[in-house]
Motif scaffolding. Structure first.
Motif, PDB file in Angstrom:
ATOM      1  N   ALA A  41      67.225 -52.926 105.476  1.00  0.00           N
ATOM      2  CA  ALA A  41      65.766 -52.804 105.424  1.00  0.00           C
ATOM      3  C   ALA A  41      65.089 -54.076 105.930  1.00  0.00           C
ATOM      4  CB  ALA A  41      65.335 -52.505 103.987  1.00  0.00           C
ATOM      5  N   GLU A  42      65.658 -55.244 105.577  1.00  0.00           N
ATOM      6  CA  GLU A  42      64.976 -56.489 105.939  1.00  0.00           C
ATOM      7  C   GLU A  42      65.027 -56.754 107.452  1.00  0.00           C
ATOM      8  OE1 GLU A  42      67.808 -57.415 103.518  1.00  0.00           O
ATOM      9  OE2 GLU A  42      68.942 -58.913 104.647  1.00  0.00           O
ATOM     10  N   ARG A  43      65.839 -55.980 108.166  1.00  0.00           N
ATOM     11  CA  ARG A  43      65.905 -56.195 109.610  1.00  0.00           C
ATOM     12  C   ARG A  43      65.146 -55.116 110.388  1.00  0.00           C
ATOM     13  NH1 ARG A  43      71.897 -58.035 110.736  1.00  0.00           N
ATOM     14  NH2 ARG A  43      70.944 -59.202 112.426  1.00  0.00           N
ATOM     15  N   VAL A  44      64.421 -54.292 109.633  1.00  0.00           N
ATOM     16  CA  VAL A  44      63.557 -53.291 110.273  1.00  0.00           C
ATOM     17  C   VAL A  44      62.223 -53.970 110.561  1.00  0.00           C
ATOM     18  CG1 VAL A  44      62.303 -51.120 109.915  1.00  0.00           C
ATOM     19  CG2 VAL A  44      64.669 -51.355 109.107  1.00  0.00           C
ATOM     20  N   LYS A  45      61.776 -53.927 111.833  1.00  0.00           N
ATOM     21  CA  LYS A  45      60.501 -54.573 112.189  1.00  0.00           C
ATOM     22  C   LYS A  45      59.339 -53.605 112.022  1.00  0.00           C
ATOM     23  CE  LYS A  45      61.074 -56.273 116.260  1.00  0.00           C
ATOM     24  NZ  LYS A  45      61.093 -57.051 117.513  1.00  0.00           N
ATOM     25  N   ALA A  46      59.581 -52.337 112.305  1.00  0.00           N
ATOM     26  CA  ALA A  46      58.497 -51.348 112.184  1.00  0.00           C
ATOM     27  C   ALA A  46      59.077 -49.959 111.980  1.00  0.00           C
ATOM     28  CB  ALA A  46      57.637 -51.372 113.444  1.00  0.00           C
TER      29      ALA A  46
END
Ligand code: SAH
Length: 416
Positions: A41-46
């Motif tokens: 989740a923390e590497r999802v930008k949008a």
């Protein structure tokens, strides 16, 4: 046949909504291209919108090119479990059929080994991230680790039944899933998804040895299938020996040692139920002359305390097997886990006759094989019984390691 799957599964198959479009950090996209099966989740930008668990999620790069598609789960720190990377394609019944067929081919070497208890699907390593399927004879136990699998169970299990002659499918839900009951849509841990209700214990064969299996209340999906090869090695070493099997559960290593010709096997576990099960397993295999001839003793106690007591009494064994539960699930627990492995190794070698065999296993995922070996060797040296002829092994072939993060089992054989 697929029509007799639990009717709820067909209903749930209609659940996925609009596909969620995701953008991810460059390094995350690079890992996805290399085949890493998770997007955190923390590497999802949008995200195009907040979807539901089980919607498909598709990652596109800055130029709108496809990177990966997978199972989207807004409840999990693993936002996407990848089903296809680099090349787009449908996620449908044919897709699951292909994945299952590939998994089944990998298990073909088990045919002809009198083994009908084995892992059919090992999650990420079989490109079915977040799902494990263990087979015990004609029953398969399907365990899911994300709600996102729920809408796909129908297609996936219908293809499984087409490819494998199974009488029953049992659903198991990981603990994390049971914390969000609303998203289970009526599915229950232990639910029968296909076939008749369970009446009493199942049994399965491992290299010709019969074991009882309780797929609902037992540990894991009922049996520790990952130790098959290590038990076979113990069998090879056991002739004429007195064996102590610590953390014995239902006696997997004990039975192997007995069939290998051990004269006496002591199963040690803190669980009375596990020990009762090990006794029943000896009875189930009493037609094997070596097993009928071996003396099987049990000790119900904490293994650390019982082994210290056996050392005090001056007891000696020709072989000591120590296969405890995971001592570390997080990195922060590694140091403490290594200490515990060291203490067990110290106790183990102290109970060995000169030149006896020690077998030590660790299923702590964050403990590396190198750290494990070092902790155990150092403890043996401190006990004045350095390990020799060290041999290391891991999982059996039905637990492939294509996804290196899933390597957890380490098993060390040595003499001291
Ligand atoms: N060696 C087994 C699997 C072990 S599972 C096999 O080959 O299948 C771990 C077992 O350790 C469980 O049966 C559990 O009851 C037991 N256990 C956990 N903590 C213990 C402790 N402190 N002392 C003794 N047994 C323990």
């Amino acid at each position: 046949m697929p029509s007799s799957l639990h009717p709820l599964l067909a209903e749930l198959a209609r659940m996925p909504g609009k596909t969620v479009k995701l953008q991810a950090s460059n390094s995350a996209m690079a890992s996805l291209h290399r085949g890493y099966p998770w997007l955190y989740a923390e590497r999802v930008k949008a995200e195009s919108h907040r979807g539901q668990p089980g919607d498909l999620g598709v990652v596109y790069d800055g130029k709108g090119r496809f990177v990966a598609v997978g199972l989207y789960d807004p409840l999990s720190p693993i936002r996407l479990r990848v089903l296809r990377a680099s090349k787009p394609g449908p996620i449908d019944r044919a897709f699951f059929a292909d994945r299952l067929a590939a998994a089944l081919v990998r298990r073909l070497p088990l045919q002809g080994t009198q083994t009908d208890g084995y892992r059919l699907v090992h999650g990420e390593s079989d490109k079915m991230p977040g799902m494990v399927i263990d087979r015990y004879g004609a029953t398969a136990v399907v365990k899911i680790y994300t709600h996102a699998w729920i809408p796909y169970l129908h297609d996936c299990l219908a293809s499984l039944l087409e490819q494998q002659p199974l009488d029953r499918l049992v659903l198991r839900l990981s603990r994390g899933l049971q914390e969000h009951p609303a998203y289970l849509h009526g599915l229950r841990d232990g639910q029968i998804l296909y076939g008749d209700p369970l009446s009493g214990m199942l049994t399965c064969l491992e290299n010709g040895l019969r074991f009882e299996v309780d797929p609902i209340h037992g540990q894991k999906t009922g049996f520790f299938l990952d130790q098959r090869d290590n038990r076979a090695r113990v069998e090879q070493l056991a002739r004429g020996k007195r064996v102590l099997n610590a953390f014995s559960y239902n006696g997997g290593f004990s039975l192997a040692a007995a069939r290998g010709g051990a004269v006496e096997v002591t199963s040690l576990d803190q669980s009375g139920q596990a020990l009762e099960s090990s006794k029943r397993n000896f009875a189930l295999n009493a037609q094997v002359p070596a097993i009928a001839a071996a003396r099987h003793l049990t000790i119900q106690d904490d293994a650390f305390r019982a082994m210290a007591e056996l050392v005090k009494q001056g007891q000696k064994y020709d072989m000591v097997i120590i296969d405890p539960p995971a001592f570390a699930v997080r990195r922060s627990q590694v140091k403490e886990a290594l200490n515990a492995y060291g203490r067990l190794a110290h106790l183990g070698v102290s109970l060995l006759v000169t030149g006896g065999n020690i077998v030590l296993a660790s299923c702590s995922n964050p403990v590396s094989p190198e750290d494990f070996r070092e902790a155990v060797c150092a403890a043996a040296i401190r006990a004045g019984r350095p390990l020799q002829g060290i041999m290391e092994s891991g999982h059996a072939l039905d637990h492939p390691l294509d996804f290196p993060d899933s390597r957890y089992l380490k098993c060390l054989f040595a003499t001291a």
